[in-house]
Design an enzyme around this catalytic site. Sequence first.
Site, short mmCIF file in Angstrom:
data_model
loop_
_atom_site.label_atom_id
_atom_site.label_comp_id
_atom_site.label_asym_id
_atom_site.label_seq_id
_atom_site.Cartn_x
_atom_site.Cartn_y
_atom_site.Cartn_z
N TRP A 102 0.82 -1.21 0.00
CA TRP A 102 0.00 0.00 0.00
C TRP A 102 0.85 1.25 0.00
O TRP A 102 0.51 2.24 -0.65
CB TRP A 102 -1.01 -0.01 1.15
CG TRP A 102 -2.05 -1.07 0.92
CD1 TRP A 102 -2.25 -2.19 1.65
CD2 TRP A 102 -2.99 -1.13 -0.17
NE1 TRP A 102 -3.25 -2.95 1.10
CE2 TRP A 102 -3.72 -2.34 -0.01
CE3 TRP A 102 -3.28 -0.31 -1.25
CZ2 TRP A 102 -4.73 -2.71 -0.91
CZ3 TRP A 102 -4.29 -0.69 -2.15
CH2 TRP A 102 -4.99 -1.87 -1.96
N ASP A 172 -2.08 6.75 6.24
CA ASP A 172 -3.14 5.91 5.69
C ASP A 172 -3.49 4.90 6.79
O ASP A 172 -2.71 4.00 7.08
CB ASP A 172 -2.63 5.21 4.43
CG ASP A 172 -3.61 4.19 3.87
OD1 ASP A 172 -4.70 3.99 4.46
OD2 ASP A 172 -3.29 3.57 2.83
N LYS A 196 -13.22 -1.60 6.41
CA LYS A 196 -12.64 -2.58 7.34
C LYS A 196 -13.32 -2.45 8.71
O LYS A 196 -14.19 -3.23 9.04
CB LYS A 196 -11.13 -2.39 7.46
CG LYS A 196 -10.36 -2.88 6.24
CD LYS A 196 -10.16 -1.84 5.25
CE LYS A 196 -9.07 -2.01 4.24
NZ LYS A 196 -9.06 -3.09 3.31
C1 LIG Z 1 -3.88 0.26 3.86
C2 LIG Z 1 -4.72 0.39 2.63
N1 LIG Z 1 -4.55 1.47 1.85
C3 LIG Z 1 -5.28 1.64 0.75
C4 LIG Z 1 -6.24 0.74 0.35
C5 LIG Z 1 -7.07 0.99 -0.88
O1 LIG Z 1 -8.34 1.34 -0.51
P1 LIG Z 1 -9.51 1.56 -1.58
O2 LIG Z 1 -9.64 0.29 -2.34
O3 LIG Z 1 -10.68 1.90 -0.73
O4 LIG Z 1 -9.13 2.69 -2.46
C6 LIG Z 1 -6.47 -0.39 1.13
C7 LIG Z 1 -7.51 -1.36 0.70
O5 LIG Z 1 -7.69 -2.42 1.11
C8 LIG Z 1 -5.68 -0.57 2.29
O6 LIG Z 1 -5.85 -1.65 3.05
#
Ligand SMILES: Cc1ncc(COP(=O)(O)O)c(C=O)c1O
Length: 360
Positions: A102, A172, A196
């Site tokens: 991520w 994040d 989540k």
């Molecule tokens: C830590 C983290 N960042 C970003 C994301 C991406 O999120 P989204 O799919 O809502 O854009 C996720 C998705 O599971 C995540 O776990």
Amino acid sequence: MSRAFNFSAGPAALPEPVLRLAADEMLDWHGSGMSVMEMSHRGPEFISIHAEADALLRELLAIPANYKVLFMQGGAIGENAIVPMNMLRGRAAADYVDTGEWSKKSIKEAKKYCTVNVAASAADSGYTRVPPRETWKLDPNAAYVHICANETIGGVEYHWTPDTGAVPLVADMSSNLLSRPVEVAKYGLIYGGAQKNIGPAGLTIVIVRDDLLGGALPITPSAFDYTLQAEADSMLNTPPTYAIYVAGLVFRWIKDQGGLAAMEAKNRAKAALLYDYLDSTSFYSSPVAKADRSLMNVPFRLKDDSLDKAFLKGAEERRMLQLKGHRSVGGMRASIYNAMPVEGVRALVEYMKDFEARHG
Ligand SMILES: Cc1ncc(COP(=O)(O)O)c(C=O)c1O
């Protein structure tokens, strides 16, 4: 009807009492004659739902008065662009710490908007730990320092808050927000997708210190401009109304459970059950350094990965779902967010022991 133990990383299990209440209120919310999905976002009913969700989130996280809470859309991947657009504030560069999948996505997207300095990376450890703060090479002129507080795929979590001096810390927290108390005042900005610990996908939570507002790049779409959204109370455009409503029910459920300190105690107990077992056997292994193991997402491998399919099939037969690891890393992953009861983790450990006895 029997609800399974759902170990999905997200969209993830929601607390059963929340789903029941939402079902009860589906056709007629509090005598209004309407579903929440059918209400104007500017009507008094939804304004009250929105205000209560905002107040409960502020209470749970003890958010200081100089922070704005925004209920937005676009998810955390959207925020990977929205953050630099809003937070560069006339500067040309930002620091990012690379702890896994991520973080890498955040870095790639930010490069479209600014110079990215990767201040530290866990690549050399195979993304199994958080790089110690003393190894970070921060740029004093950076607009902000970005971290991923919990790497949902790798299962690596910060159990400390980095000190970045006068440079705002941006996190994040998609997969660990509301799993435990957070010292919000140590951050300039916290963001996360809701799917989540918070509620349905489609809602993005943003918590931003108000002195950081006002400097968005001119190209920033209005719907993604924190300042404009803060001025409009997150209603510059139609917000994800139903997701905000369910999030509000989840916030109330967390409060009824005893708040974030109580959530943390439960989450620590659940994670300990699983990690203690993983550490006691060589049939399974956890790749992550002990100090940096996630309380929310527990990746693990079987010693013999030719047994993976049989393991997943047996788990499904016992109504334990979505244990397959992310496609980029393989193996297994048990996501044990707030809504996963301790009984679910106990059932998983019992199954793992039984599987080991039969195949070890
Ligand atoms: C830590 C983290 N960042 C970003 C994301 C991406 O999120 P989204 O799919 O809502 O854009 C996720 C998705 O599971 C995540 O776990």
